[in-house]
Design an enzyme around this catalytic site. Structure first.
Site, PDB file in Angstrom:
ATOM      1  N   ARG A 120     -72.479  83.990 -31.511  1.00  0.00           N
ATOM      2  CA  ARG A 120     -73.347  84.354 -30.372  1.00  0.00           C
ATOM      3  C   ARG A 120     -73.747  85.831 -30.365  1.00  0.00           C
ATOM      4  NH1 ARG A 120     -69.657  80.998 -27.505  1.00  0.00           N
ATOM      5  NH2 ARG A 120     -70.483  78.878 -27.414  1.00  0.00           N
ATOM      6  N   LYS A 142     -87.690  91.644 -33.214  1.00  0.00           N
ATOM      7  CA  LYS A 142     -88.152  90.260 -33.412  1.00  0.00           C
ATOM      8  C   LYS A 142     -87.491  89.727 -34.669  1.00  0.00           C
ATOM      9  CE  LYS A 142     -92.653  89.979 -31.184  1.00  0.00           C
ATOM     10  NZ  LYS A 142     -94.098  89.767 -31.386  1.00  0.00           N
ATOM     11  N   GLU A 184    -100.505  96.703 -41.638  1.00  0.00           N
ATOM     12  CA  GLU A 184     -99.856  96.914 -40.332  1.00  0.00           C
ATOM     13  C   GLU A 184    -100.011  98.371 -39.884  1.00  0.00           C
ATOM     14  OE1 GLU A 184     -98.919  94.328 -38.722  1.00  0.00           O
ATOM     15  OE2 GLU A 184     -97.697  92.923 -39.870  1.00  0.00           O
ATOM     16  N   LYS A 226     -94.951 101.930 -32.596  1.00  0.00           N
ATOM     17  CA  LYS A 226     -94.225 100.680 -32.347  1.00  0.00           C
ATOM     18  C   LYS A 226     -93.105 100.907 -31.333  1.00  0.00           C
ATOM     19  CE  LYS A 226     -92.594  96.388 -33.710  1.00  0.00           C
ATOM     20  NZ  LYS A 226     -92.550  95.318 -34.666  1.00  0.00           N
ATOM     21  N   GLU A 236     -92.335  91.133 -24.846  1.00  0.00           N
ATOM     22  CA  GLU A 236     -93.736  90.720 -25.005  1.00  0.00           C
ATOM     23  C   GLU A 236     -94.275  89.949 -23.806  1.00  0.00           C
ATOM     24  OE1 GLU A 236     -94.922  89.833 -29.089  1.00  0.00           O
ATOM     25  OE2 GLU A 236     -96.267  88.318 -28.302  1.00  0.00           O
ATOM     26  N   ARG A 240     -97.047  94.323 -25.682  1.00  0.00           N
ATOM     27  CA  ARG A 240     -96.521  94.125 -27.035  1.00  0.00           C
ATOM     28  C   ARG A 240     -97.376  93.129 -27.825  1.00  0.00           C
ATOM     29  NH1 ARG A 240     -90.329  93.641 -29.351  1.00  0.00           N
ATOM     30  NH2 ARG A 240     -90.995  93.342 -31.501  1.00  0.00           N
ATOM     31  N   ASN A 244    -100.091  92.061 -32.273  1.00  0.00           N
ATOM     32  CA  ASN A 244    -100.474  90.851 -32.987  1.00  0.00           C
ATOM     33  C   ASN A 244    -101.949  90.818 -33.357  1.00  0.00           C
ATOM     34  OD1 ASN A 244     -98.558  88.722 -33.612  1.00  0.00           O
ATOM     35  ND2 ASN A 244     -97.932  88.992 -31.494  1.00  0.00           N
ATOM     36  N   HIS A 247    -103.102  88.612 -36.146  1.00  0.00           N
ATOM     37  CA  HIS A 247    -101.980  87.760 -36.548  1.00  0.00           C
ATOM     38  C   HIS A 247    -102.198  86.285 -36.213  1.00  0.00           C
ATOM     39  CE1 HIS A 247    -100.065  91.599 -37.175  1.00  0.00           C
ATOM     40  NE2 HIS A 247     -98.887  91.076 -37.456  1.00  0.00           N
ATOM     41  N   HIS A 251    -101.548  84.290 -39.295  1.00  0.00           N
ATOM     42  CA  HIS A 251    -100.467  83.310 -39.413  1.00  0.00           C
ATOM     43  C   HIS A 251    -101.028  81.945 -39.825  1.00  0.00           C
ATOM     44  CE1 HIS A 251     -97.487  85.695 -36.639  1.00  0.00           C
ATOM     45  NE2 HIS A 251     -97.520  86.157 -37.874  1.00  0.00           N
ATOM     46  N   HIS A 264     -98.027  88.398 -45.994  1.00  0.00           N
ATOM     47  CA  HIS A 264     -98.220  88.568 -44.554  1.00  0.00           C
ATOM     48  C   HIS A 264     -99.297  89.638 -44.275  1.00  0.00           C
ATOM     49  CE1 HIS A 264     -97.385  88.765 -40.298  1.00  0.00           C
ATOM     50  NE2 HIS A 264     -97.191  90.061 -40.396  1.00  0.00           N
TER      51      HIS A 264
HETATM   52  P1  NAD Z   1     -90.977  90.601 -48.172  1.00  0.00           P
HETATM   53  O1  NAD Z   1     -89.763  90.772 -47.383  1.00  0.00           O
HETATM   54  O2  NAD Z   1     -91.241  89.263 -48.768  1.00  0.00           O
HETATM   55  O3  NAD Z   1     -90.995  91.702 -49.320  1.00  0.00           O
HETATM   56  C1  NAD Z   1     -92.070  91.710 -50.204  1.00  0.00           C
HETATM   57  C2  NAD Z   1     -91.611  91.646 -51.672  1.00  0.00           C
HETATM   58  O4  NAD Z   1     -91.164  92.941 -52.079  1.00  0.00           O
HETATM   59  C3  NAD Z   1     -90.455  90.716 -51.924  1.00  0.00           C
HETATM   60  O5  NAD Z   1     -90.612  90.113 -53.174  1.00  0.00           O
HETATM   61  C4  NAD Z   1     -89.257  91.667 -51.947  1.00  0.00           C
HETATM   62  O6  NAD Z   1     -88.158  91.165 -52.650  1.00  0.00           O
HETATM   63  C5  NAD Z   1     -89.854  92.854 -52.630  1.00  0.00           C
HETATM   64  N1  NAD Z   1     -89.240  94.140 -52.351  1.00  0.00           N
HETATM   65  C6  NAD Z   1     -88.723  94.565 -51.184  1.00  0.00           C
HETATM   66  N2  NAD Z   1     -88.383  95.862 -51.280  1.00  0.00           N
HETATM   67  C7  NAD Z   1     -88.673  96.248 -52.536  1.00  0.00           C
HETATM   68  C8  NAD Z   1     -88.571  97.473 -53.222  1.00  0.00           C
HETATM   69  N3  NAD Z   1     -88.156  98.591 -52.615  1.00  0.00           N
HETATM   70  N4  NAD Z   1     -88.931  97.520 -54.527  1.00  0.00           N
HETATM   71  C9  NAD Z   1     -89.410  96.403 -55.132  1.00  0.00           C
HETATM   72  N5  NAD Z   1     -89.574  95.220 -54.524  1.00  0.00           N
HETATM   73  C10 NAD Z   1     -89.210  95.155 -53.232  1.00  0.00           C
HETATM   74  O7  NAD Z   1     -92.294  90.952 -47.318  1.00  0.00           O
HETATM   75  P2  NAD Z   1     -92.613  92.080 -46.251  1.00  0.00           P
HETATM   76  O8  NAD Z   1     -94.056  92.351 -46.397  1.00  0.00           O
HETATM   77  O9  NAD Z   1     -91.657  93.203 -46.318  1.00  0.00           O
HETATM   78  O10 NAD Z   1     -92.341  91.333 -44.880  1.00  0.00           O
HETATM   79  C11 NAD Z   1     -93.126  90.232 -44.477  1.00  0.00           C
HETATM   80  C12 NAD Z   1     -92.336  89.437 -43.487  1.00  0.00           C
HETATM   81  O11 NAD Z   1     -92.093  90.226 -42.334  1.00  0.00           O
HETATM   82  C13 NAD Z   1     -93.066  88.191 -42.995  1.00  0.00           C
HETATM   83  O12 NAD Z   1     -92.184  87.111 -42.969  1.00  0.00           O
HETATM   84  C14 NAD Z   1     -93.504  88.565 -41.600  1.00  0.00           C
HETATM   85  O13 NAD Z   1     -93.627  87.442 -40.761  1.00  0.00           O
HETATM   86  C15 NAD Z   1     -92.396  89.477 -41.166  1.00  0.00           C
HETATM   87  N6  NAD Z   1     -92.776  90.431 -40.112  1.00  0.00           N
HETATM   88  C16 NAD Z   1     -91.926  90.542 -39.065  1.00  0.00           C
HETATM   89  C17 NAD Z   1     -92.202  91.446 -38.063  1.00  0.00           C
HETATM   90  C18 NAD Z   1     -91.229  91.630 -36.942  1.00  0.00           C
HETATM   91  O14 NAD Z   1     -91.562  92.321 -35.970  1.00  0.00           O
HETATM   92  N7  NAD Z   1     -90.032  91.085 -37.039  1.00  0.00           N
HETATM   93  C19 NAD Z   1     -93.350  92.248 -38.136  1.00  0.00           C
HETATM   94  C20 NAD Z   1     -94.192  92.103 -39.226  1.00  0.00           C
HETATM   95  C21 NAD Z   1     -93.884  91.187 -40.219  1.00  0.00           C
HETATM   96  N1  GLY Z   2     -94.869  92.634 -35.238  1.00  0.00           N
HETATM   97  C1  GLY Z   2     -95.194  92.361 -33.868  1.00  0.00           C
HETATM   98  C2  GLY Z   2     -94.133  92.759 -32.915  1.00  0.00           C
HETATM   99  O1  GLY Z   2     -93.104  93.263 -33.282  1.00  0.00           O
HETATM  100  O2  GLY Z   2     -94.295  92.555 -31.744  1.00  0.00           O
END
Ligand code: NAD
Ligand code: GLY
Length: 362
Positions: A120, A142, A184, A226, A236, A240, A244, A247, A251, A264
């Site tokens: 939890r 998030k 972003e 942010k 949100e 917030r 998006n 997005h 998405h 993404h």
């Molecule tokens: P990812 O986590 O898939 O990373 C992209 C690629 O880069 C992967 O293959 C990873 O292994 C590689 N990688 C990571 N760091 C590296 C480094 N230093 N050197 C070499 N390779 C490296 O993608 P992302 O773009 O980081 O994240 C996208 C995800 O984040 C999506 O699932 C999206 O929905 C989510 N997201 C979440 C939020 C949130 O607020 N929580 C906001 C935006 C996006």
């Molecule tokens: N990436 C959108 C949020 O964190 O609200």
């Protein structure tokens, strides 16, 4: 090193941004509730940075274990989440053990959700290694996973104890991933920070050349934006949702094309162009504004034409968006460059035109 605070009262936490942070145990130790941590990473980031972080922490007397997951958006699902739970239970991780996410947004979202659920709630730390994760996903709490019917549909708001953005890790990031992160970054300029948008127009070539000073500034300014939004509206219920921009369309692109086919950030870029087109059709911004946005995305190496999934498929995928209210899809629209708002009050014919006339080949 630069430090920002996400001001959430007793759950406030720092974001440290700078070089060499993976070597600095002193930044992490005050945030551990016991001298034990489990690092979650993947098969790409693990070989690059896991030893360095483990060594730093174990050198400071922390018992460190690790879980290495398969790499990719397609693995941001229940099965992978369970792998984390299996590892935590097998190793008898305790409620005060800290989970550390070492990787991009996929690892951060999965690890944060695991931390929210295990016993939890256990503490967790974000160590983002992509530009996208350093400017967006590691901040704000998030967490979650994808469902075959919808992106990020299962999850929780759960804040980390600390965000450690070591800009040295960006040296190994593939060009395509750097571009995805810039989507972003540009978003913050478009929704609430016109001077930053203008700075990005002046400095995009430096960012694409990975100029350290320019990248550090872009990460800092993005995180500042942010952190302000999250502090004002953590769950949100209002502003917030502006984060998006693009997005809702993006998405749908990610889900419709199959997770991992479009990154993404690429979905966000093409999706933002659809949001800009819809804003223009609604008489909010000009064609010149739309062009100006497209030029910046193109300079960042990002796609500006969304795939033609078909009007009905777009509507289906967007129908499970988290901003839907009383069955109505709500969009983030641009009132002008640097100012956005959320609305479900739009002409459906304008949306139909955007989804049929502004898209390209799938
Ligand atoms: P990812 O986590 O898939 O990373 C992209 C690629 O880069 C992967 O293959 C990873 O292994 C590689 N990688 C990571 N760091 C590296 C480094 N230093 N050197 C070499 N390779 C490296 O993608 P992302 O773009 O980081 O994240 C996208 C995800 O984040 C999506 O699932 C999206 O929905 C989510 N997201 C979440 C939020 C949130 O607020 N929580 C906001 C935006 C996006
Ligand atoms: N990436 C959108 C949020 O964190 O609200």
């Amino acid at each position: 090193m630069q430090t920002l605070t996400v001001d959430l009262g007793e759950r406030a936490y720092p974001i440290h941004i700078g070089p060499g942070l993976l070597n600095q145990a002193a930044l992490v130790l005050p945030h551990l509730k016991q001298k034990r941590a489990v690092i979650v990473t993947n098969t790409t980031v693990g070989p690059l940075y896991l030893n360095r972080l483990s060594h730093t922490l174990s050198g400071a007397g922390v018992q460190v274990e690790s879980v290495v997951l398969p790499d990719g958006e397609a693995y941001k699902n229940w099965e992978t989440l369970n792998t984390i739970f299996d590892a935590l239970l097998t190793r008898r991780a305790e409620r005060k053990t800290t989970l550390i996410a070492l990787g991009g947004g996929v690892i951060g979202d999965l690890t944060g959700f695991a931390a929210a659920c295990y016993q939890r709630g256990m503490p967790f730390i974000q160590v983002p290694t992509t530009l996208l994760a350093q400017v967006d996903s590691s901040v704000g709490g998030k967490t979650g996973i994808n469902h075959p019917l919808g992106k990020n549909m299962i999850g929780a708001f759960y804040q980390p104890q600390l965000v450690l953005a070591d800009i040295d890790t960006l040296a190994t990031l593939p060009d395509r991933e750097l571009s995805a992160g810039l989507a972003e970054v540009i978003k913050y300029g478009l929704i609430r920070d016109l001077p930053f948008l203008e700075w990005l127009e002046a400095n995009m070539d430096k960012l694409m050349a990975r100029d350290t000073e320019a990248l550090t500034y872009a990460i800092y300014r993005s995180c500042r934006n942010k952190a302000e939004v999250v502090a004002a509206d953590e769950l949100e219920s209002g502003q917030r949702a502006l984060l998006n921009l693009g997005h809702t369309f993006g998405h749908a692109i990610e889900t419709g094309m199959g997770y991992g086919v479009w990154l993404h950030g690429e979905g966000v870029s093409a999706g933002t162009m659809l949001a800009a087109d819809l804003s223009r059709r609604l008489g909010l911004i000009s064609q010149a504004d739309v062009e100006r946005i497209a030029v910046l995305f193109r300079r960042a190496g990002l796609p500006v034409v969304a795939p033609d999934l078909g009007h009905d498929a777009y509507m289906d995928f967007m129908g499970v968006d988290k901003k839907v209210e009383a069955g109505r899809i709500r969009f983030v629209l641009l009132r002008k460059l640097g100012e956005a708002y959320v609305s479900g009050d739009y002409d459906p014919e304008a949306l139909r035109a955007t989804l049929t006339e502004t898209v390209g080949a799938s």
